[in-house]
Design a protein around this motif. Sequence first.
Motif, PDB file in Angstrom:
ATOM      1  N   ASP A  66       0.876  -1.161   0.000  1.00 21.97           N
ATOM      2  CA  ASP A  66       0.000   0.000   0.000  1.00 21.97           C
ATOM      3  C   ASP A  66       0.916   1.214   0.000  1.00 21.97           C
ATOM      4  O   ASP A  66       1.589   1.485   0.998  1.00 21.97           O
ATOM      5  CB  ASP A  66      -0.897  -0.022   1.241  1.00 21.97           C
ATOM      6  CG  ASP A  66      -1.750   1.236   1.364  1.00 21.97           C
ATOM      7  OD1 ASP A  66      -1.787   2.057   0.426  1.00 21.97           O
ATOM      8  OD2 ASP A  66      -2.382   1.400   2.429  1.00 21.97           O
ATOM      9  N   LEU A  67       0.962   1.924  -1.103  1.00 19.42           N
ATOM     10  CA  LEU A  67       1.880   3.048  -1.216  1.00 19.42           C
ATOM     11  C   LEU A  67       1.518   4.204  -0.281  1.00 19.42           C
ATOM     12  O   LEU A  67       2.345   5.079  -0.037  1.00 19.42           O
ATOM     13  CB  LEU A  67       1.957   3.519  -2.666  1.00 19.42           C
ATOM     14  CG  LEU A  67       2.467   2.458  -3.656  1.00 19.42           C
ATOM     15  CD1 LEU A  67       2.476   3.010  -5.073  1.00 19.42           C
ATOM     16  CD2 LEU A  67       3.837   1.944  -3.262  1.00 19.42           C
ATOM     17  N   ARG A  68       0.310   4.181   0.255  1.00 22.53           N
ATOM     18  CA  ARG A  68      -0.070   5.183   1.258  1.00 22.53           C
ATOM     19  C   ARG A  68       0.382   4.767   2.659  1.00 22.53           C
ATOM     20  O   ARG A  68       0.314   5.560   3.582  1.00 22.53           O
ATOM     21  CB  ARG A  68      -1.586   5.379   1.270  1.00 22.53           C
ATOM     22  CG  ARG A  68      -2.135   5.995   0.011  1.00 22.53           C
ATOM     23  CD  ARG A  68      -3.616   6.221   0.148  1.00 22.53           C
ATOM     24  NE  ARG A  68      -4.197   6.622  -1.125  1.00 22.53           N
ATOM     25  CZ  ARG A  68      -5.493   6.807  -1.327  1.00 22.53           C
ATOM     26  NH1 ARG A  68      -6.346   6.637  -0.314  1.00 22.53           N
ATOM     27  NH2 ARG A  68      -5.941   7.163  -2.501  1.00 22.53           N
ATOM     28  N   GLY A  69       0.756   3.521   2.813  1.00 19.70           N
ATOM     29  CA  GLY A  69       1.220   3.032   4.101  1.00 19.70           C
ATOM     30  C   GLY A  69       0.122   2.768   5.116  1.00 19.70           C
ATOM     31  O   GLY A  69       0.395   2.608   6.301  1.00 19.70           O
ATOM     32  N   GLU A  70      -1.127   2.692   4.667  1.00 19.38           N
ATOM     33  CA  GLU A  70      -2.244   2.474   5.582  1.00 19.38           C
ATOM     34  C   GLU A  70      -2.420   1.006   5.958  1.00 19.38           C
ATOM     35  O   GLU A  70      -2.969   0.692   7.019  1.00 19.38           O
ATOM     36  CB  GLU A  70      -3.533   3.010   4.965  1.00 19.38           C
ATOM     37  CG  GLU A  70      -3.507   4.514   4.730  1.00 19.38           C
ATOM     38  CD  GLU A  70      -4.655   5.009   3.870  1.00 19.38           C
ATOM     39  OE1 GLU A  70      -5.471   4.186   3.403  1.00 19.38           O
ATOM     40  OE2 GLU A  70      -4.731   6.232   3.671  1.00 19.38           O
ATOM     41  N   VAL A  71      -1.991   0.108   5.082  1.00 22.70           N
ATOM     42  CA  VAL A  71      -2.109  -1.333   5.304  1.00 22.70           C
ATOM     43  C   VAL A  71      -0.702  -1.916   5.235  1.00 22.70           C
ATOM     44  O   VAL A  71       0.062  -1.583   4.315  1.00 22.70           O
ATOM     45  CB  VAL A  71      -3.027  -1.977   4.237  1.00 22.70           C
ATOM     46  CG1 VAL A  71      -3.097  -3.478   4.417  1.00 22.70           C
ATOM     47  CG2 VAL A  71      -4.419  -1.358   4.288  1.00 22.70           C
ATOM     48  N   PRO A  72      -0.336  -2.764   6.176  1.00 21.15           N
ATOM     49  CA  PRO A  72       1.021  -3.330   6.172  1.00 21.15           C
ATOM     50  C   PRO A  72       1.333  -4.105   4.888  1.00 21.15           C
ATOM     51  O   PRO A  72       0.478  -4.796   4.334  1.00 21.15           O
ATOM     52  CB  PRO A  72       1.032  -4.281   7.375  1.00 21.15           C
ATOM     53  CG  PRO A  72      -0.091  -3.843   8.236  1.00 21.15           C
ATOM     54  CD  PRO A  72      -1.119  -3.239   7.317  1.00 21.15           C
ATOM     55  N   ALA A  73       2.565  -3.971   4.443  1.00 14.66           N
ATOM     56  CA  ALA A  73       3.024  -4.708   3.259  1.00 14.66           C
ATOM     57  C   ALA A  73       3.075  -6.200   3.589  1.00 14.66           C
ATOM     58  O   ALA A  73       3.178  -6.602   4.749  1.00 14.66           O
ATOM     59  CB  ALA A  73       4.398  -4.213   2.836  1.00 14.66           C
ATOM     60  N   PHE A  74       2.998  -7.005   2.542  1.00 11.79           N
ATOM     61  CA  PHE A  74       3.089  -8.463   2.708  1.00 11.79           C
ATOM     62  C   PHE A  74       3.852  -9.030   1.534  1.00 11.79           C
ATOM     63  O   PHE A  74       3.631  -8.637   0.382  1.00 11.79           O
ATOM     64  CB  PHE A  74       1.697  -9.096   2.760  1.00 11.79           C
ATOM     65  CG  PHE A  74       1.738 -10.603   2.808  1.00 11.79           C
ATOM     66  CD1 PHE A  74       1.942 -11.264   4.008  1.00 11.79           C
ATOM     67  CD2 PHE A  74       1.606 -11.347   1.649  1.00 11.79           C
ATOM     68  CE1 PHE A  74       1.996 -12.649   4.051  1.00 11.79           C
ATOM     69  CE2 PHE A  74       1.658 -12.735   1.684  1.00 11.79           C
ATOM     70  CZ  PHE A  74       1.851 -13.391   2.886  1.00 11.79           C
ATOM     71  N   GLU A  75       4.757  -9.937   1.823  1.00 13.41           N
ATOM     72  CA  GLU A  75       5.437 -10.690   0.778  1.00 13.41           C
ATOM     73  C   GLU A  75       5.619 -12.100   1.313  1.00 13.41           C
ATOM     74  O   GLU A  75       6.252 -12.299   2.360  1.00 13.41           O
ATOM     75  CB  GLU A  75       6.787 -10.075   0.431  1.00 13.41           C
ATOM     76  CG  GLU A  75       7.465 -10.769  -0.725  1.00 13.41           C
ATOM     77  CD  GLU A  75       8.683 -10.027  -1.253  1.00 13.41           C
ATOM     78  OE1 GLU A  75       9.415 -10.639  -2.053  1.00 13.41           O
ATOM     79  OE2 GLU A  75       8.898  -8.858  -0.882  1.00 13.41           O
ATOM     80  N   GLY A  76       5.020 -13.057   0.618  1.00 17.54           N
ATOM     81  CA  GLY A  76       5.125 -14.428   1.084  1.00 17.54           C
ATOM     82  C   GLY A  76       4.220 -15.353   0.299  1.00 17.54           C
ATOM     83  O   GLY A  76       3.640 -14.983  -0.717  1.00 17.54           O
ATOM     84  N   VAL A  77       4.097 -16.560   0.812  1.00 12.14           N
ATOM     85  CA  VAL A  77       3.296 -17.593   0.165  1.00 12.14           C
ATOM     86  C   VAL A  77       2.023 -17.806   0.961  1.00 12.14           C
ATOM     87  O   VAL A  77       2.055 -17.942   2.188  1.00 12.14           O
ATOM     88  CB  VAL A  77       4.084 -18.918   0.055  1.00 12.14           C
ATOM     89  CG1 VAL A  77       3.219 -20.029  -0.522  1.00 12.14           C
ATOM     90  CG2 VAL A  77       5.336 -18.720  -0.794  1.00 12.14           C
ATOM     91  N   LEU A  78       0.896 -17.812   0.251  1.00 10.08           N
ATOM     92  CA  LEU A  78      -0.378 -18.167   0.856  1.00 10.08           C
ATOM     93  C   LEU A  78      -0.757 -19.551   0.349  1.00 10.08           C
ATOM     94  O   LEU A  78      -0.624 -19.842  -0.839  1.00 10.08           O
ATOM     95  CB  LEU A  78      -1.475 -17.171   0.465  1.00 10.08           C
ATOM     96  CG  LEU A  78      -1.297 -15.727   0.899  1.00 10.08           C
ATOM     97  CD1 LEU A  78      -2.452 -14.883   0.376  1.00 10.08           C
ATOM     98  CD2 LEU A  78      -1.213 -15.622   2.408  1.00 10.08           C
TER      99      LEU A  78
END
Length: 122
Positions: free
Chosen positions: A86-98
């Motif tokens: 979220d480029l606004r920084g309102e929601v935490p970033a996530f990088e991973g496997v679901l």
Amino acid sequence: MDSTLKQLGRISELREDWDSYGARIITKSRIPQVYSLIQSVMDDRAPAPTLIPTPDGSIQVEWHSYEVELEVLLTSDADLEVVFEDLRGEVPAFEGVLRYDVAPLVEYVRLLAVRAQGGEDG
């Protein structure tokens, strides 16, 4: 879903070496998997994703709008590699496997939908 179906149709017609660098043909099971995934997470207000064939025979689903960066790659029948920012920084970033649980993706696409409608909800 019309644009998504058109994109899937074009991708399904790709042949071996479609990129001139030895790309594999798109795995046939990926077409219905991608469609099902998009149906599972899509919000009617959200912009349609861009579908990108990958040289290893899969499909990457991407949204890059409304200051949301979301990329989803189906790496197997159960695994989704996800990168969200979220480029606004309102929601935490996530990088991973679901695995199996697409609930986070539903929330990411909902954020896109809210912003597409002019909302500020994060």
